[in-house]
Design an enzyme around this catalytic site. Structure first.
Site, PDB file in Angstrom:
ATOM      1  N   LYS A 114       0.830  -1.211   0.000  1.00 14.92           N
ATOM      2  CA  LYS A 114       0.000   0.000   0.000  1.00 14.92           C
ATOM      3  C   LYS A 114       0.858   1.252   0.000  1.00 14.92           C
ATOM      4  O   LYS A 114       0.499   2.249  -0.627  1.00 14.92           O
ATOM      5  CB  LYS A 114      -0.973   0.002   1.187  1.00 14.92           C
ATOM      6  CG  LYS A 114      -2.093  -1.019   1.012  1.00 14.92           C
ATOM      7  CD  LYS A 114      -3.278  -0.778   1.916  1.00 14.92           C
ATOM      8  CE  LYS A 114      -4.417  -1.729   1.557  1.00 14.92           C
ATOM      9  NZ  LYS A 114      -5.559  -1.650   2.435  1.00 14.92           N
ATOM     10  N   LYS A 196      -5.065  -9.765  -5.926  1.00 11.86           N
ATOM     11  CA  LYS A 196      -6.223 -10.090  -5.072  1.00 11.86           C
ATOM     12  C   LYS A 196      -7.374  -9.124  -5.335  1.00 11.86           C
ATOM     13  O   LYS A 196      -7.141  -7.931  -5.581  1.00 11.86           O
ATOM     14  CB  LYS A 196      -5.754 -10.091  -3.613  1.00 11.86           C
ATOM     15  CG  LYS A 196      -6.552  -9.262  -2.671  1.00 11.86           C
ATOM     16  CD  LYS A 196      -6.042  -9.231  -1.264  1.00 11.86           C
ATOM     17  CE  LYS A 196      -6.209  -7.791  -0.783  1.00 11.86           C
ATOM     18  NZ  LYS A 196      -7.017  -7.591   0.389  1.00 11.86           N
ATOM     19  N   LYS A 199     -11.141  -3.892  -2.500  1.00 14.21           N
ATOM     20  CA  LYS A 199     -12.088  -2.765  -2.524  1.00 14.21           C
ATOM     21  C   LYS A 199     -11.476  -1.564  -3.200  1.00 14.21           C
ATOM     22  O   LYS A 199     -12.121  -0.850  -3.942  1.00 14.21           O
ATOM     23  CB  LYS A 199     -12.439  -2.356  -1.089  1.00 14.21           C
ATOM     24  CG  LYS A 199     -13.462  -3.200  -0.431  1.00 14.21           C
ATOM     25  CD  LYS A 199     -13.890  -2.522   0.862  1.00 14.21           C
ATOM     26  CE  LYS A 199     -13.774  -3.467   2.034  1.00 14.21           C
ATOM     27  NZ  LYS A 199     -12.485  -3.384   2.747  1.00 14.21           N
TER      28      LYS A 199
HETATM   29  N1  AQP Z   1      -9.729 -11.024  -2.297  1.00 14.09           N
HETATM   30  C1  AQP Z   1     -10.062 -11.486  -1.112  1.00 14.09           C
HETATM   31  N2  AQP Z   1     -10.359 -12.803  -0.967  1.00 14.09           N
HETATM   32  C2  AQP Z   1     -10.715 -13.292   0.263  1.00 14.09           C
HETATM   33  N3  AQP Z   1     -10.793 -12.524   1.385  1.00 14.09           N
HETATM   34  C3  AQP Z   1     -10.523 -11.215   1.269  1.00 14.09           C
HETATM   35  N4  AQP Z   1     -10.527 -10.211   2.161  1.00 14.09           N
HETATM   36  C4  AQP Z   1     -10.169  -9.068   1.525  1.00 14.09           C
HETATM   37  N5  AQP Z   1      -9.929  -9.305   0.229  1.00 14.09           N
HETATM   38  C5  AQP Z   1     -10.135 -10.626   0.025  1.00 14.09           C
HETATM   39  C6  AQP Z   1     -10.886 -10.348   3.559  1.00 14.09           C
HETATM   40  O1  AQP Z   1     -11.961  -9.465   3.840  1.00 14.09           O
HETATM   41  C7  AQP Z   1     -11.867  -9.024   5.205  1.00 14.09           C
HETATM   42  C8  AQP Z   1     -12.073  -7.549   5.265  1.00 14.09           C
HETATM   43  O2  AQP Z   1     -11.006  -6.903   4.548  1.00 14.09           O
HETATM   44  P1  AQP Z   1     -10.587  -5.439   4.961  1.00 14.09           P
HETATM   45  O3  AQP Z   1     -11.716  -4.533   4.732  1.00 14.09           O
HETATM   46  O4  AQP Z   1     -10.070  -5.407   6.333  1.00 14.09           O
HETATM   47  O5  AQP Z   1      -9.410  -5.005   4.062  1.00 14.09           O
HETATM   48  P2  AQP Z   1      -8.508  -5.710   3.031  1.00 14.09           P
HETATM   49  O6  AQP Z   1      -8.046  -7.035   3.489  1.00 14.09           O
HETATM   50  O7  AQP Z   1      -7.403  -4.774   2.723  1.00 14.09           O
HETATM   51  O8  AQP Z   1      -9.569  -5.863   1.867  1.00 14.09           O
HETATM   52  P3  AQP Z   1      -9.694  -5.097   0.529  1.00 14.09           P
HETATM   53  O9  AQP Z   1     -11.012  -5.439  -0.020  1.00 14.09           O
HETATM   54  O10 AQP Z   1      -8.523  -5.371  -0.314  1.00 14.09           O
HETATM   55  O11 AQP Z   1      -9.761  -3.563   0.943  1.00 14.09           O
HETATM   56  P4  AQP Z   1      -8.760  -2.388   0.650  1.00 14.09           P
HETATM   57  O12 AQP Z   1      -8.658  -2.282  -0.835  1.00 14.09           O
HETATM   58  O13 AQP Z   1      -9.433  -1.217   1.269  1.00 14.09           O
HETATM   59  O14 AQP Z   1      -7.459  -2.686   1.293  1.00 14.09           O
HETATM   60  C9  AQP Z   1     -10.517  -9.468   5.718  1.00 14.09           C
HETATM   61  O15 AQP Z   1     -10.689 -10.586   6.574  1.00 14.09           O
HETATM   62  C10 AQP Z   1      -9.768  -9.864   4.488  1.00 14.09           C
HETATM   63  O16 AQP Z   1      -8.845 -10.901   4.750  1.00 14.09           O
END
Ligand code: AQP
Length: 339
Positions: A114, A196, A199
């Site tokens: 990030k 991956k 969001k």
């Molecule tokens: N691609 C994924 N596959 C399976 N699990 C996922 N998680 C995130 N992406 C995947 C799981 O969702 C939970 C919440 O995630 P988060 O909001 O804490 O942030 P993150 O892991 O950083 O998810 P994002 O969607 O990628 O958000 P951004 O882009 O904001 O960083 C966690 O349990 C995560 O493991």
């Protein structure tokens, strides 16, 4: 006193929640809420670690809480709350910062990924896993159900807890275990199966299936999914087949079928086009009732606020006393009431 295992997990309101978040994390929270004592948190403080639009963040925070309820989080079984409503989290983070070596944070893969994407990196991004450690350990959580990408952070939480216990008081913190699901632990982007599903990339059309997408948008995203030049529809570890494998993995996680049943469902497919439509159909059908419940919840903001206020009270009743104990064993003078 309850003998149920205690669970803590969180999700950032950093954009539209997607199928990866659901299958990696939310599904486990919903399935576990009868046997476990669940604390589920919308981690708005975490989402401030990268730039956010304030109006959008406020909307996404309430919208995400409504999606979680619509997905089956039952406020009578799970304590659902917004992280910033319980001040113990930010305070606990500060106290844990003071026992966390800087090098441990600089090694985190998510920080490296990030920070490489930011022009200017805020301190919060480096500190993200310490706030997460405070979230988890203030609740004496035994388990942390997360997607695979969060495993490293939960392992760091364990290290911080062990270090705190060693310095101040053995067994003060319960050392939590990450719980990673067998299916759906790491959904990949439909537009790029080497990245991956995320969001923060979901604004790119066709990257993610967002839980609130309209059926025609979901179908369009799947139809554009990147696959390969072959025709075979089978689970495989071959990196060349990552796109097909991702689609089969989504189908499997949504339907709950075994690998051979999934492959049998596509035995007569004429090619990847049929696979893409087949996966889109099960996802659309699966999401429809949740989307209807979401609309009803968003039409009743007072009820949503009431649920979140109760959740915050219940969460504070557990985490504030733990914070107080932490302060005491670290040598801080506790305030006495003036009356
Ligand atoms: N691609 C994924 N596959 C399976 N699990 C996922 N998680 C995130 N992406 C995947 C799981 O969702 C939970 C919440 O995630 P988060 O909001 O804490 O942030 P993150 O892991 O950083 O998810 P994002 O969607 O990628 O958000 P951004 O882009 O904001 O960083 C966690 O349990 C995560 O493991």
């Amino acid at each position: 006193m309850t003998t149920k295992k205690r669970v803590f997990s969180g999700i950032q309101p950093s954009g539209n929640i997607h199928l990866g978040n659901y299958l990696g994390a939310v599904k486990q929270w919903v399935e576990g809420q009868d046997e476990k004592e669940n604390f589920i948190c919308v981690v708005d403080l975490h989402s401030l670690t990268v730039p956010q639009d304030p109006v959008e963040l406020r909307f996404q925070t309430r919208s995400l809480a409504a999606v979680l309820l619509a997905s089956g989080i039952d406020p009578d079984k799970t304590t659902l709350f917004i992280q910033s409503h319980v001040t113990a989290h930010a305070e606990g983070c500060w106290l844990l910062n003071c026992v966390t070596p800087l090098g441990w944070l600089q090694r985190m893969t998510q920080f490296k990924d990030k920070s490489a994407k930011q022009e200017s990196v805020g301190m919060g991004l480096l500190d993200y896993p310490v706030l997460q450690a405070a979230d988890i350990m203030l609740y004496d959580a035994h388990e942390v159900p997360v997607g695979e990408d969060q495993k490293q952070h939960v392992e760091l939480c364990r290290d911080i807890g062990q270090r705190f216990n060693h310095i101040y008081e053995e067994e003060f913190f319960i050392i939590p275990e990450p719980k990673i699901p067998q299916d759906g632990a790491r959904l990949m982007g439909l537009d790029d199966p080497t990245v991956k599903m995320s969001k923060s990339l979901a604004y790119t059309r066709g990257h993610a299936v967002r839980l609130l997408d309209e059926p025609k948008e979901i179908l369009r995203s799947f139809k554009k999914a990147v696959t390969d030049s072959g025709r075979e529809i089978r689970f495989s570890d071959d990196p060349e087949k990552a796109g097909v494998n991702n689609l089969l993995g989504i189908y499997k996680a949504v339907t709950g079928k075994a690998n051979d049943e999934v492959e049998a469902d596509f035995a007569n497919a004429r090619g990847y086009g049929d696979l893409k439509v087949g996966v889109a159909e099960v996802v659309i059908e699966f999401l429809a009732p949740m989307q209807a419940r979401y609309k009803a919840l968003m039409d009743d903001p007072a009820e949503l606020d009431r649920i979140l206020a109760i959740g915050a009270e219940q969460a504070a009743a557990v985490s504030m006393p733990k914070l107080r104990q932490m302060k005491e064993i670290m040598g801080l003078v506790l305030p006495v009431s003036s009356d």
